[in-house]
Write a protein that holds these residues in place. Structure first.
Motif, PDB file in Angstrom:
ATOM      1  N   CYS A  18       0.839  -1.189   0.000  1.00  0.00           N
ATOM      2  CA  CYS A  18       0.000   0.000   0.000  1.00  0.00           C
ATOM      3  C   CYS A  18       0.880   1.247   0.000  1.00  0.00           C
ATOM      4  O   CYS A  18       1.976   1.253   0.566  1.00  0.00           O
ATOM      5  N   THR A  20       0.482   5.838  -0.140  1.00  0.00           N
ATOM      6  CA  THR A  20      -0.357   7.040  -0.184  1.00  0.00           C
ATOM      7  C   THR A  20       0.157   8.043  -1.209  1.00  0.00           C
ATOM      8  O   THR A  20      -0.515   9.022  -1.503  1.00  0.00           O
ATOM      9  N   GLY A  29       0.656  -3.246   8.076  1.00  0.00           N
ATOM     10  CA  GLY A  29      -0.744  -2.912   8.303  1.00  0.00           C
ATOM     11  C   GLY A  29      -1.716  -3.558   7.332  1.00  0.00           C
ATOM     12  O   GLY A  29      -2.909  -3.304   7.390  1.00  0.00           O
ATOM     13  N   ILE A  30      -1.210  -4.415   6.439  1.00  0.00           N
ATOM     14  CA  ILE A  30      -2.075  -5.106   5.478  1.00  0.00           C
ATOM     15  C   ILE A  30      -2.631  -6.363   6.143  1.00  0.00           C
ATOM     16  O   ILE A  30      -1.889  -7.134   6.740  1.00  0.00           O
ATOM     17  N   THR A  31      -3.929  -6.551   6.045  1.00  0.00           N
ATOM     18  CA  THR A  31      -4.556  -7.782   6.516  1.00  0.00           C
ATOM     19  C   THR A  31      -5.178  -8.495   5.326  1.00  0.00           C
ATOM     20  O   THR A  31      -5.634  -7.843   4.378  1.00  0.00           O
ATOM     21  N   SER A  47      -6.687  -5.686   2.776  1.00  0.00           N
ATOM     22  CA  SER A  47      -7.050  -4.308   3.107  1.00  0.00           C
ATOM     23  C   SER A  47      -5.989  -3.721   4.025  1.00  0.00           C
ATOM     24  O   SER A  47      -5.197  -4.438   4.625  1.00  0.00           O
ATOM     25  N   ALA A  48      -5.990  -2.401   4.097  1.00  0.00           N
ATOM     26  CA  ALA A  48      -5.013  -1.691   4.926  1.00  0.00           C
ATOM     27  C   ALA A  48      -5.743  -0.983   6.053  1.00  0.00           C
ATOM     28  O   ALA A  48      -6.918  -0.631   5.919  1.00  0.00           O
ATOM     29  N   SER A  49      -5.036  -0.770   7.132  1.00  0.00           N
ATOM     30  CA  SER A  49      -5.597  -0.026   8.253  1.00  0.00           C
ATOM     31  C   SER A  49      -6.068   1.332   7.777  1.00  0.00           C
ATOM     32  O   SER A  49      -5.454   1.950   6.907  1.00  0.00           O
ATOM     33  N   SER A  50      -7.143   1.782   8.342  1.00  0.00           N
ATOM     34  CA  SER A  50      -7.730   3.051   7.913  1.00  0.00           C
ATOM     35  C   SER A  50      -6.885   4.243   8.351  1.00  0.00           C
ATOM     36  O   SER A  50      -6.504   4.352   9.504  1.00  0.00           O
ATOM     37  N   VAL A  51      -6.571   5.090   7.390  1.00  0.00           N
ATOM     38  CA  VAL A  51      -5.882   6.348   7.661  1.00  0.00           C
ATOM     39  C   VAL A  51      -6.791   7.442   7.121  1.00  0.00           C
ATOM     40  O   VAL A  51      -6.999   7.543   5.921  1.00  0.00           O
ATOM     41  N   THR A  52      -7.367   8.228   7.986  1.00  0.00           N
ATOM     42  CA  THR A  52      -8.356   9.215   7.595  1.00  0.00           C
ATOM     43  C   THR A  52      -7.751  10.286   6.699  1.00  0.00           C
ATOM     44  O   THR A  52      -6.679  10.802   6.964  1.00  0.00           O
ATOM     45  N   LYS A  56      -5.365   5.795  -0.815  1.00  0.00           N
ATOM     46  CA  LYS A  56      -4.497   4.617  -0.753  1.00  0.00           C
ATOM     47  C   LYS A  56      -4.451   3.969  -2.119  1.00  0.00           C
ATOM     48  O   LYS A  56      -5.460   3.868  -2.810  1.00  0.00           O
TER      49      LYS A  56
END
Length: 65
Positions: A18, A20, A29-31, A47-52, A56
């Motif tokens: 991932c 940005t 942080g990828i699951t 999916s990746a952890s949410s970064v507001t 991505k």
């Protein structure tokens, strides 16, 4: 991102990454979740952890062992 993993290709390593900014890529942080498995292929959702507030971008790196 959802992708198909070929189980017979045991010499391939699938790594979802991932970014940005499209310059720096990381698999931190990828699951991954296996959605289906027919013994030949697996359908995998990563999916990746949410970064507001940040876009991505995903890619799948394949490495030969």
């Amino acid at each position: 991102v959802t992708y198909t993993k070929v189980l017979a290709a045991t010499d391939l390593i699938y790594t979802v990454q991932c970014s940005t900014d499209l310059l720096t890529w990381s698999s931190a942080g990828i699951t991954e979740e296996i959605l289906s498995d027919d013994g030949v292929t697996q359908l995998v959702r990563a999916s990746a952890s949410s970064v507001t507030g940040l876009q991505k971008f995903f890619r799948i790196a394949l490495t030969l062992q």
